[in-house]
Scaffold this active site. Structure first.
Site, PDB file in Angstrom:
ATOM      1  N   GLY A  46       0.841  -1.189   0.000  1.00 51.64           N
ATOM      2  CA  GLY A  46       0.000   0.000   0.000  1.00 51.64           C
ATOM      3  C   GLY A  46       0.876   1.238   0.000  1.00 51.64           C
ATOM      4  O   GLY A  46       2.022   1.206   0.448  1.00 51.64           O
ATOM      5  N   GLN A  51       2.925   9.990   1.235  1.00 50.16           N
ATOM      6  CA  GLN A  51       4.199   9.294   1.338  1.00 50.16           C
ATOM      7  C   GLN A  51       5.143   9.638   0.182  1.00 50.16           C
ATOM      8  O   GLN A  51       6.341   9.412   0.275  1.00 50.16           O
ATOM      9  CB  GLN A  51       3.986   7.783   1.395  1.00 50.16           C
ATOM     10  N   CYS A  94       5.820  -0.010   7.526  1.00 51.30           N
ATOM     11  CA  CYS A  94       5.483   1.127   6.678  1.00 51.30           C
ATOM     12  C   CYS A  94       6.709   1.566   5.893  1.00 51.30           C
ATOM     13  O   CYS A  94       7.807   1.641   6.444  1.00 51.30           O
ATOM     14  CB  CYS A  94       4.974   2.278   7.552  1.00 51.30           C
ATOM     15  N   LEU A  95       6.502   1.875   4.625  1.00 49.94           N
ATOM     16  CA  LEU A  95       7.611   2.355   3.795  1.00 49.94           C
ATOM     17  C   LEU A  95       8.153   3.687   4.310  1.00 49.94           C
ATOM     18  O   LEU A  95       9.317   4.009   4.084  1.00 49.94           O
ATOM     19  CB  LEU A  95       7.157   2.503   2.342  1.00 49.94           C
ATOM     20  N   HIS A 136      -4.450   1.614   7.471  1.00 47.38           N
ATOM     21  CA  HIS A 136      -3.080   2.127   7.555  1.00 47.38           C
ATOM     22  C   HIS A 136      -2.889   3.270   6.550  1.00 47.38           C
ATOM     23  O   HIS A 136      -2.387   4.338   6.910  1.00 47.38           O
ATOM     24  CB  HIS A 136      -2.093   0.989   7.266  1.00 47.38           C
ATOM     25  N   GLU A 137      -3.292   3.059   5.307  1.00 48.58           N
ATOM     26  CA  GLU A 137      -3.108   4.081   4.273  1.00 48.58           C
ATOM     27  C   GLU A 137      -4.016   5.287   4.508  1.00 48.58           C
ATOM     28  O   GLU A 137      -3.614   6.429   4.271  1.00 48.58           O
ATOM     29  CB  GLU A 137      -3.326   3.493   2.876  1.00 48.58           C
ATOM     30  N   HIS A 140      -2.488   7.731   6.800  1.00 53.31           N
ATOM     31  CA  HIS A 140      -1.553   8.649   6.130  1.00 53.31           C
ATOM     32  C   HIS A 140      -2.279   9.875   5.592  1.00 53.31           C
ATOM     33  O   HIS A 140      -1.755  10.983   5.648  1.00 53.31           O
ATOM     34  CB  HIS A 140      -0.832   7.956   4.973  1.00 53.31           C
TER      35      HIS A 140
END
Length: 168
Positions: A46, A51, A94-95, A136-137, A140
């Protein structure tokens, strides 16, 4: 397609709330594709617009097993309409928070609304991994990182480690 730079903690842009997408045009389609290339190279499942330094409300995800090929989904202006239950997302990562994983409490089942990459309305239920990824996304898009959902102690340990690495 272009692989974009992924912002990482403590970049202040990650704490900003996004604005709704007003127009899904050709430039936006290219952005969706570039984000997909970025997510697949990372590799991740994702990626939300903030991000990669974009302050608009959209995200992409693909939870299909890598060996099965790609099944990219785009959610524009998403929102969770209802949620129920609780699940522990074990080893969530997470990235934008590299080299760190933790268990995070999430809703077990969610009802999501938004539009797809072509502007078509979407409304669907999600549970399991899909529910976790979307929550999660979506965090963000609201300026929240998964580490913000951890205990104060775990947050401080991670932040201290990042500060130490930045000094080196």
């Amino acid at each position: 397609m272009t692989v974009l730079d992924v912002l990482t903690y403590p970049d202040k842009f990650l704490k900003k709330q996004t604005s709704p997408v007003e127009n899904i045009d050709g430039a936006m389609q290219t952005l969706f594709d570039n984000m997909a290339a970025t997510m697949y190279v990372a590799p991740g499942i994702g990626l939300a617009a903030p991000q990669v330094g974009i302050g608009q409300s959209f995200l992409i995800y693909d939870i299909s097993p890598m060996e099965d090929g790609h099944d990219l989904h785009v959610l524009v202006n998403p929102k969770i309409v209802t949620s129920e239950g609780e699940i522990l997302s074990e080893g969530e990562g997470c990235l934008s928070v590299p080299d760190f994983r933790a268990d995070v409490k999430r809703a077990a089942r969610i009802l999501v609304e938004g539009v797809d990459r072509n502007g078509n309305p979407l409304r669907f239920e999600a549970d399991g991994l899909l529910a976790i990824v979307i929550q999660h996304e979506l965090d963000h898009l609201n300026g929240t990182l998964f580490i913000d959902r951890l205990s104060n102690l775990k947050q401080q340990l991670y932040k201290r480690r990042v500060r130490k690495e930045m000094k080196q």
